[in-house]
Design a protein around this motif. Structure first.
Motif, mmCIF file in Angstrom:
data_model
loop_
_atom_site.group_PDB
_atom_site.id
_atom_site.type_symbol
_atom_site.label_atom_id
_atom_site.label_comp_id
_atom_site.label_asym_id
_atom_site.label_seq_id
_atom_site.Cartn_x
_atom_site.Cartn_y
_atom_site.Cartn_z
ATOM 1 N N VAL A 210 0.836 -1.204 0.000
ATOM 2 C CA VAL A 210 0.000 0.000 0.000
ATOM 3 C C VAL A 210 0.869 1.251 0.000
ATOM 4 O O VAL A 210 0.607 2.218 -0.734
ATOM 5 N N PHE A 211 1.925 1.258 0.821
ATOM 6 C CA PHE A 211 2.804 2.432 0.864
ATOM 7 C C PHE A 211 3.500 2.666 -0.472
ATOM 8 O O PHE A 211 3.687 3.812 -0.892
ATOM 9 N N GLU A 212 3.856 1.596 -1.164
ATOM 10 C CA GLU A 212 4.482 1.749 -2.473
ATOM 11 C C GLU A 212 3.497 2.368 -3.467
ATOM 12 O O GLU A 212 3.861 3.257 -4.262
ATOM 13 N N ALA A 213 2.249 1.942 -3.426
ATOM 14 C CA ALA A 213 1.227 2.509 -4.311
ATOM 15 C C ALA A 213 0.957 3.976 -3.968
ATOM 16 O O ALA A 213 0.739 4.807 -4.866
ATOM 17 N N HIS A 215 3.203 6.019 -2.721
ATOM 18 C CA HIS A 215 4.391 6.721 -3.231
ATOM 19 C C HIS A 215 4.277 6.948 -4.743
ATOM 20 O O HIS A 215 4.610 8.038 -5.244
ATOM 21 N N GLN A 216 3.810 5.933 -5.459
ATOM 22 C CA GLN A 216 3.669 6.047 -6.912
ATOM 23 C C GLN A 216 2.682 7.139 -7.289
ATOM 24 O O GLN A 216 2.791 7.748 -8.359
ATOM 25 N N LYS A 217 1.733 7.435 -6.410
ATOM 26 C CA LYS A 217 0.740 8.464 -6.679
ATOM 27 C C LYS A 217 1.149 9.823 -6.102
ATOM 28 O O LYS A 217 0.359 10.768 -6.097
ATOM 29 N N HIS A 218 2.381 9.914 -5.603
ATOM 30 C CA HIS A 218 2.913 11.180 -5.060
ATOM 31 C C HIS A 218 2.151 11.647 -3.825
ATOM 32 O O HIS A 218 1.949 12.850 -3.624
ATOM 33 N N ILE A 219 1.708 10.683 -3.030
ATOM 34 C CA ILE A 219 1.081 11.006 -1.742
ATOM 35 C C ILE A 219 2.176 10.988 -0.684
ATOM 36 O O ILE A 219 2.941 10.034 -0.579
ATOM 37 N N HIS A 220 2.273 12.062 0.085
ATOM 38 C CA HIS A 220 3.365 12.240 1.034
ATOM 39 C C HIS A 220 3.017 11.601 2.375
ATOM 40 O O HIS A 220 1.847 11.558 2.772
ATOM 41 N N ILE A 221 4.045 11.143 3.074
ATOM 42 C CA ILE A 221 3.877 10.511 4.379
ATOM 43 C C ILE A 221 4.648 11.314 5.419
ATOM 44 O O ILE A 221 5.806 11.685 5.202
#
Length: 418
Positions: A210-213, A215-221
């Motif tokens: 889920v975190f990789e997906a 990241h691929q969508k440019h959602i920041h953590i």
């Protein structure tokens, strides 16, 4: 209610009850974390839809900021022997010495002091309990709550000792003993900061996939820490919320997270998503401490730590001391830099109930909570008094699993940016 407490909401707790069948409480986690169901609800449109947690990246806008609580549950439940030979359960709740900061006390060697819950009625002050070289002396006790001095003669830290002889304190409503599966599954995959006695359960659904997906969508953590106490399970027993004493929890926020929040607050399409009620409570508390700095309220500017009391948000709102989010965050950032702080640390006892004016969070990822709890009040505040009932009814009708090991929801109080 006198004039000094006129800002406290007048809420009858009977309105926040719903029937939760025992069979709907998830006793164990699903085989795969991200295969839990995900209910999506929007308070503005009153729309509800059903998904799976692995769909989350497709349901969030690009450049959103996802804020998660990286606290780690400690093996805080000990079974120690009485002088007569019987076993007593001791649950470590909050560190006292050498520091109230869990990170410091868990790294202590040879001795430390904790506030604990002790099972059994005949444990008096002065009782010495023991196990494998660890002794626990009860130095004060009121009811089941006690102050306990721990002493051990090995070179281990207290955290190592708990890991070796303690058990994960799974929620009491699971009505079972902890099993091997709980050691890994009652932790988030990103847990690093030891100190909680309950998991931030909204995060249990996340996987590296889920975190990789995301990241691929440019959602920041961004990470923060709020150590979850047993107070999170405490039902509201009073008839009015004004009579309920909210529990205090310790929080820590790195400056990098504060800077990320400021970037998001000043962006063209701000979108801050809290992973769990603990993250929301911390984020909203940050705003209110920034508001106190802005208004020079109380001793905020001279403090070296954060402190938000139960009704601060409602009082400051009544006094019209509510700057825009970016102003509050800038005051907070300047205060931290003046104090030479790399992490903001402190405590919050803030309660979020209907009429609470949200300042930071646009969307909330959370599980489904117990009736008549402060967490239900928080969800009702976020969604509205009527809509939260529709959401929970929809979850019950669609066979969602409830509470800590249950399914998840993504709740919006704005129209998601696109």
């Amino acid at each position: 209610m006198n004039e000094h407490t006129s800002f406290v909401p007048n809420i009858a707790l009977g309105e926040f009850f719903y029937e939760l069948p025992e069979a709907r409480i998830a006793k164990f986690p699903l085989p795969e974390r991200d295969h839990s169901k995900l209910l999506v609800a929007n308070a503005l449109t009153q729309e509800i839809s059903h998904h799976h947690f692995y769909d989350l990246p497709s349901l969030l806008p690009e450049d959103a900021l996802l804020v998660r609580n990286n606290t780690k549950v400690i093996a805080a439940r000990l079974h120690l022997a009485k002088p007569t030979g019987g076993l007593v359960e001791v649950l470590c709740l909050e560190p006292i010495a050498p520091s109230p900061d869990p990170a410091l006390t868990l790294n202590a060697k040879n001795a430390c002091r904790w506030q604990c819950l002790i099972g059994g009625r005949k444990i008096a002050v002065g009782t010495v309990l023991s196990l494998h070289g660890l002794t626990a002396t009860v130095v004060d006790k009121i009811g089941a709550e006690a102050i306990v001095d721990f002493v051990w003669n090995t070179n281990q830290t207290f955290a190592d000792l708990l890991e070796a002889i303690g058990n994960i304190p799974i929620p009491p409503y699971l009505k079972r003993e902890a099993e091997d599966v709980d050691k890994s599954r009652y932790q988030t995959v990103y847990a690093v900061a030891q100190g909680s006695v309950a998991a931030p359960t909204a995060g249990l659904h996340f996987t590296e996939r889920v975190f990789e997906a995301l990241h691929q969508k440019h959602i920041h953590i961004a990470d923060l820490t709020l150590h979850v106490g047993l107070g999170t399970f405490k039902p509201v027993e009073s008839d009015s919320i004004a009579e309920h004493k909210m529990h205090t929890e310790r929080m820590a926020v790195p400056l990098t997270t504060l800077e990320r929040l400021l970037e998001q607050a000043t962006s063209a399409k701000p979108c801050i998503v809290a992973v769990g009620t603990t993250s929301m409570r911390t984020l909203e508390s940050l705003y209110w401490f920034g508001a106190k700095l802005y208004a020079n309220d109380g001793d905020a500017r001279t403090r070296n730590d954060l402190w938000i009391s139960q009704w601060d948000a409602y009082r400051l709102t009544a006094e019209q001391k509510t700057p825009p989010l970016e102003v509050a965050l800038n005051f907070l950032l300047e205060w931290a830099k003046e104090k030479g702080l790399e992490h903001l640390q402190g405590e919050t006892e803030m309660i979020i109930v209907p009429s609470y004016p949200f300042k930071v969070v646009h969307a909330l990822i959370t599980n489904f909570h117990q009736p008549r709890s402060t967490l239900i009040l928080l969800v009702a505040a976020f969604l509205g008094n009527d809509f939260w009932r529709k959401v929970y009814q929809s979850a019950l009708e669609n066979n969602y699993r409830f509470l800590s090991y249950g399914d998840s929801s993504l709740l919006w109080r704005i129209k998601p940016p696109r």
